[in-house]
Design an enzyme around this catalytic site. Structure first.
Site, PDB file in Angstrom:
ATOM      1  N   HIS A   1       0.859  -1.177   0.000  1.00 44.95           N
ATOM      2  CA  HIS A   1       0.000   0.000   0.000  1.00 44.95           C
ATOM      3  C   HIS A   1       0.901   1.234   0.000  1.00 44.95           C
ATOM      4  O   HIS A   1       2.057   1.181   0.431  1.00 44.95           O
ATOM      5  CB  HIS A   1      -0.885   0.034   1.254  1.00 44.95           C
ATOM      6  CG  HIS A   1      -1.884  -1.071   1.336  1.00 44.95           C
ATOM      7  ND1 HIS A   1      -2.781  -1.348   0.326  1.00 44.95           N
ATOM      8  CD2 HIS A   1      -2.143  -1.973   2.330  1.00 44.95           C
ATOM      9  CE1 HIS A   1      -3.554  -2.367   0.682  1.00 44.95           C
ATOM     10  NE2 HIS A   1      -3.196  -2.769   1.891  1.00 44.95           N
TER      11      HIS A   1
ATOM     12  N   CYS B   1      -0.179   2.451  -4.380  1.00 43.45           N
ATOM     13  CA  CYS B   1      -0.947   3.660  -4.660  1.00 43.45           C
ATOM     14  C   CYS B   1      -0.123   4.881  -4.274  1.00 43.45           C
ATOM     15  O   CYS B   1       0.723   4.828  -3.382  1.00 43.45           O
ATOM     16  CB  CYS B   1      -2.254   3.659  -3.874  1.00 43.45           C
ATOM     17  SG  CYS B   1      -3.435   2.396  -4.386  1.00 43.45           S
TER      18      CYS B   1
END
Length: 303
Positions: free
Chosen positions: A144, A187
């Site tokens: 992430h 991301c």
């Protein structure tokens, strides 16, 4: 070659290198003779010898490739939403990228679910190794990410500089003037790119120095542009890593690494579109990007 989780491949305990004291530099800001002078070129700018513009790939070894695949997170310590606890499909990314790098001759090490301290120790350890007989280095993290380009370990956020700073000349002298590629599948924000519909007319167009900069010869590869999310399919893995793995297998010995990355941009941009139940993330697009401080082209040849 090692292929397992972090429990079977632990970096040895490495004490942090003691940074040297700051040098006593005189203040020259108001001196008239400190204007920048261009260095005398050692060759003509348009040298015809292509070898001058390509990194050496004739060392005995291709080099080390590190894959850190963060899959299961401590959502309390990371302050993540419960649905972000597990990155479904991430194992596929690790397997695909491992195979692609092994195909290109790298000595590949795959780690899973490392903590921040373990990632820091690993980066320091790898930078201290003797890379004299290696062509290059690849260091990748799948996880992430945040909109400030920080990335999650399984126990919290860290700045990517925690990795990359270790590979500057002072700390990794045997990698000086060799390509160091950092790949971040994560991301970079919360925005989903809606894309743009081309009209018919536009659619047709689609068919040897003594001193170097400290950041030279580094390449940073990101799955998405700043502020945007990077998509992952639970069955086939992340768009970017799936495309990059296939491209490296297909063109790894035929094209330069930079050319391959441009083709991966094309593939992700034009051949992928999200299909989600939530309208916020349905029919969205993604474009990878890179920041290059490379001074030459990377052409890999079979070992």
């Amino acid at each position: 070659m090692d292929y397992g989780d972090a429990g079977s491949i632990r970096p040895p305990t490495i004490s942090s290198p003691t940074p040297p004291p700051p040098s006593d530099r005189p203040d020259t800001s108001d001196r008239p003779d400190t204007a920048v002078r261009p260095a005398a070129p050692s060759h003509t700018i348009l040298e015809e010898d292509d070898r001058l513009y390509r990194y050496r790939m004739d060392h005995p070894n291709r080099g080390i490739a590190i894959i850190i695949n963060e899959i299961n997170f401590d959502t309390y310590r990371c302050q993540l939403r419960p649905e972000a606890k597990h990155r479904a499909g991430a194992d596929i990314d690790g397997n695909n990228f491992f195979e692609a790098l092994e195909h290109l001759g790298f000595t590949v090490f795959l780690y899973k679910d490392l903590r921040k301290r373990e990632i820091s120790n690993l980066a320091k350890h790898i930078s201290k190794l003797d890379h004299t007989f290696n062509d290059m280095l690849i260091f990748s993290v799948f996880s992430h990410g945040c909109d400030d380009d920080s990335i999650y370990a399984v126990d919290g956020v860290f700045d990517t500089a925690m990795i990359t700073e270790n590979f500057k000349p002072k700390w990794a002298p045997t990698l000086v003037a060799k390509p160091k590629v950092f790949i971040f599948q994560a991301c970079r924000g919360a925005d989903a790119d809606p894309g743009y519909i081309l009209d018919a007319a536009r659619a047709e167009e689609v068919d040897g120095p003594t001193k170097i900069p400290t950041d030279a010869d580094m390449l940073f590869c990101y799955a998405a542009t700043p502020k945007h999310i990077a998509f992952r399919n639970v069955e086939t893995g992340s768009w970017y890593i799936e495309a990059l793995s296939k491209a490296l297998k297909k063109w790894g010995f035929r094209l330069s690494f930079q050319q391959i990355l441009t083709r991966v941009n094309y593939i992700v941009a034009y051949q992928y579109e999200s299909n989600a139940m939530n309208d916020e993330f349905n029919r969205k697009k993604q474009i990878p990007c890179m920041t290059s401080m490379l001074t030459k082209e990377i052409f890999m040849t079979p070992k």
